[in-house]
Design an enzyme around this catalytic site. Structure first.
Site, PDB file in Angstrom:
ATOM      1  N   ARG A   1       0.833  -1.204   0.000  1.00 15.66           N
ATOM      2  CA  ARG A   1       0.000   0.000   0.000  1.00 15.66           C
ATOM      3  C   ARG A   1       0.865   1.250   0.000  1.00 15.66           C
ATOM      4  O   ARG A   1       1.852   1.312   0.727  1.00 15.66           O
ATOM      5  CB  ARG A   1      -0.885   0.062   1.259  1.00 15.66           C
TER       6      ARG A   1
ATOM      7  N   HIS B   1      -0.252   6.172   3.739  1.00 17.14           N
ATOM      8  CA  HIS B   1      -1.517   6.900   3.842  1.00 17.14           C
ATOM      9  C   HIS B   1      -1.913   7.086   5.300  1.00 17.14           C
ATOM     10  O   HIS B   1      -1.468   6.355   6.175  1.00 17.14           O
ATOM     11  CB  HIS B   1      -2.636   6.165   3.097  1.00 17.14           C
TER      12      HIS B   1
ATOM     13  N   HIS C   1      -5.518   7.365   7.474  1.00 13.63           N
ATOM     14  CA  HIS C   1      -6.977   7.223   7.426  1.00 13.63           C
ATOM     15  C   HIS C   1      -7.630   8.419   8.116  1.00 13.63           C
ATOM     16  O   HIS C   1      -7.181   8.830   9.195  1.00 13.63           O
ATOM     17  CB  HIS C   1      -7.414   5.956   8.166  1.00 13.63           C
TER      18      HIS C   1
END
Lengths: 279, 193
Positions: free
Chosen positions: A194, A197, A199
């Protein structure tokens, strides 16, 4: 006790279970599926058959877990009624001012690049969403979550849990101090990683504006390979999830800085002339 | 369907909650809108299923509702519950077998003659954006007959939105993300989707 042990939650024992058949697929196979879906989308927009998409597809086969978990029927359009036109209230009782700094929650300094992420929360009409809850959660600088089912063999940071909360200011502004998360492997397919990032969980003035999303960092080489990010078929819409590096948010010998504004959907409520609600 | 004016700004896309929210979003007594000893306290419970009928153990649910008199609370303290204030909001992670429980009250009608319902939002790994739906109470059949949303649905679809009352007064509401009994999920005018 380590942070992992203290945060263990038995109810998540199966949360990482994935279809074992899916994990054998190659990145090349996933890339081809993404390219086909995006190509089909662009052709449909160019020929005028479809309008531009601004949200992720909830059925996006390259993200294998979506296959059995997306509704197959179109969402049913509803006129919002009384309860839906309001949101739950949060305040200083719920969130302490220090919860927006994820680097001071433990006894020592967390490892990694200290960053500030700031921006504004607006609704679809450009009105600031003031006094409402924002929650964030993320991996640490090694790509590890404080979660029992995250068994990626990267180190836990005893000084970093990766959870923050804030209440938006009068102009919808928010600011978090944290550590830049790292990419991490997951089991969607072989060698799946991934992009880094954070959330974000958000509330608006109506409950119909409730949303959860992810903020990404500019220039990440993993973007094109990631079926979750690519589930947003339109490039302009994907770009809305990427923060902007801002040197004016960077501070001398302390942190780098990013800006990221969030737009919730339009409020369905009838607003007073001055944009204030009545209560 | 009402045509709403265009939005000035395009909404930010949603993304999945992912598998690792469990240490971040659930909180103590998140499922408890009222104490068990509260008069009229009921259990609202059910299971989340995927398209093959398997349970979805990594989903998270939130509800938002009026109190038993139909009043909408605008009080803070939703995250740090004081045990007295009814805030109308709850959040719960389902358990290993996809089951959830809220401790709450039957919502009253917010307007005379309106069918009372609880608003529900579903998040899950594999679900790329949240899903909204409504949990209607089964009792007021006249109000259910006249409800604008229910009237616009087929009999099969309507059933997916009406909770079952159990003998002890509890409410049962299962969620099917897809499949034969797929729950009706909602979009609203002006949501930009």
């Amino acid at each position: 006790m380590s942070a992992q042990e203290t945060s263990t939650d038995k109810s998540f024992e199966n949360s990482h279970a994935l279809d074992p058949a899916a994990t054998a697929d190659s990145q090349q196979q996933i890339d081809q599926e993404i390219a086909d879906l995006h190509g089909g989308y662009r052709a449909a927009v160019e020929s005028g058959e479809s309008k531009e998409e601004t949200q992720p597809r909830i059925n996006f086969a390259p993200y294998r877990s979506s296959l059995l978990r997306h509704p197959t029927k179109n969402l049913h359009h509803a006129d919002p009624e009384t309860i839906e036109l309001w949101s739950p209230a949060f305040g200083e009782r719920d969130v302490h001012a220090l919860e927006s700094d994820l680097t001071i929650q433990h006894n020592g300094e967390p490892i990694g690049e200290r960053i500030v992420v700031q921006g504004r929360v607006l609704d679809g009409d450009g009105r600031p969403v003031a006094g409402q809850l924002i929650e964030i959660w993320q991996a640490n600088a090694a790509g590890r979550y404080i979660h029992k089912r995250d068994q990626h063999p990267a180190p836990i940071d005893p000084n970093f849990t990766g959870v923050g909360r804030a209440i938006t200011g009068p102009n919808g502004e928010y600011k978090f101090t944290t550590i830049k998360p790292a990419p991490y492997p997951w089991k969607n397919h072989h060698n799946a990683w991934r992009p880094a990032h954070i959330h974000f969980s958000l509330f608006g003035t109506d409950f119909t504006q409730r949303m959860i999303t992810q903020m990404y960092f500019p220039g990440d080489p993993l973007f094109s390979l990631d079926p979750i990010y690519q589930s947003i078929t339109d490039q302009k819409a994907r770009d809305r999830l990427v923060a902007t590096y801002d040197h004016s948010v960077t501070s001398h010998e302390w942190n780098t800085g990013y800006n990221w504004d969030i737009v919730l959907t339009g409020s369905n409520r009838t607003w007073m002339e001055d944009g204030e609600d009545e209560h | 369907m009402a045509q709403a004016p265009d939005l000035k700004l395009v909404p930010t896309p949603g993304q999945t909650i992912g598998p690792f929210y469990g240490y971040a979003l659930p909180y103590a007594d998140g499922h408890k809108l009222v104490d068990r000893a509260h008069p009229g306290s009921i259990r609202l419970h059910g299971t989340v299923y995927d398209g093959k009928g398997a349970v979805v153990p990594d989903s998270m649910l939130e509800i938002w509702q009026a109190d038993e008199h139909g009043n909408i609370a605008q009080k803070d303290g939703s995250l740090v519950r004081d045990g007295f204030t009814f805030t109308g909001w709850g959040r719960v992670a389902v358990d290993n077998v996809g089951h959830y429980t809220f401790q709450t009250v039957n919502p009253g009608a917010t307007d005379e003659g309106k069918a009372p319902f609880i608003m529900l939002v579903v998040f899950a790994r594999g679900l790329l954006n949240r899903l909204f739906t409504r949990i209607y109470l089964p009792e007021d059949t006249a109000a259910l007959e006249n409800d604008p949303l229910l009237k616009s649905l087929s009999e099969e679809q309507r059933k997916t939105l009406i909770a079952t009352r159990e003998e002890n007064g509890d409410l049962r509401f299962d969620i099917h993300l897809q499949g034969e009994n797929e729950t009706v999920f909602l979009a609203y005018p002006r949501n930009g989707e």
